[in-house]
Motif scaffolding. Structure first.
Motif, PDB file in Angstrom:
ATOM      1  N   GLU A  54       0.610  -1.243   0.119  1.00 45.38           N
ATOM      2  CA  GLU A  54      -0.016  -0.115   0.164  1.00 45.38           C
ATOM      3  C   GLU A  54       0.855   1.365  -0.059  1.00 45.38           C
ATOM      4  O   GLU A  54       0.516   2.434  -0.323  1.00 45.38           O
ATOM      5  N   LEU A  55       2.119   1.170   0.529  1.00 42.72           N
ATOM      6  CA  LEU A  55       3.069   2.175   0.618  1.00 42.72           C
ATOM      7  C   LEU A  55       3.846   2.353  -0.615  1.00 42.72           C
ATOM      8  O   LEU A  55       4.677   3.316  -0.693  1.00 42.72           O
ATOM      9  N   GLU A  56       3.870   1.262  -1.534  1.00 41.09           N
ATOM     10  CA  GLU A  56       4.849   0.978  -2.569  1.00 41.09           C
ATOM     11  C   GLU A  56       6.007   1.207  -2.298  1.00 41.09           C
ATOM     12  O   GLU A  56       7.117   1.833  -2.570  1.00 41.09           O
TER      13      GLU A  56
END
Length: 69
Positions: A54-56
């Protein structure tokens, strides 16, 4: 965001990951030594990848594991 909850959650995750990784490495080293695939004096190149989709975020940590000094 509650910084204390956030930090404790990260620490719990890292502790779980660290303990699990250590256990897996210990078992793999024991098996490799028993099978003669590695020697005690050889350092083992290791890497670990941390990913949070989700945060890459994707970070690779590299290092050596030594069995004897």
């Amino acid at each position: 965001m509650n910084e204390e909850v956030f930090n404790l959650s990260i620490r719990r995750f890292l502790k779980r990951a660290g303990i699990g990784a250590q256990r897996e490495i210990e078992h793999a080293v024991e098996a490799a030594l028993a099978e003669g695939r590695i020697a005690v004096g050889e350092p083992l190149a290791a890497s670990m990848t941390l990913e949070v989709g989700e945060l890459e975020l994707r970070v690779v940590f590299d290092g050596d594991i030594v069995l004897e000094e």
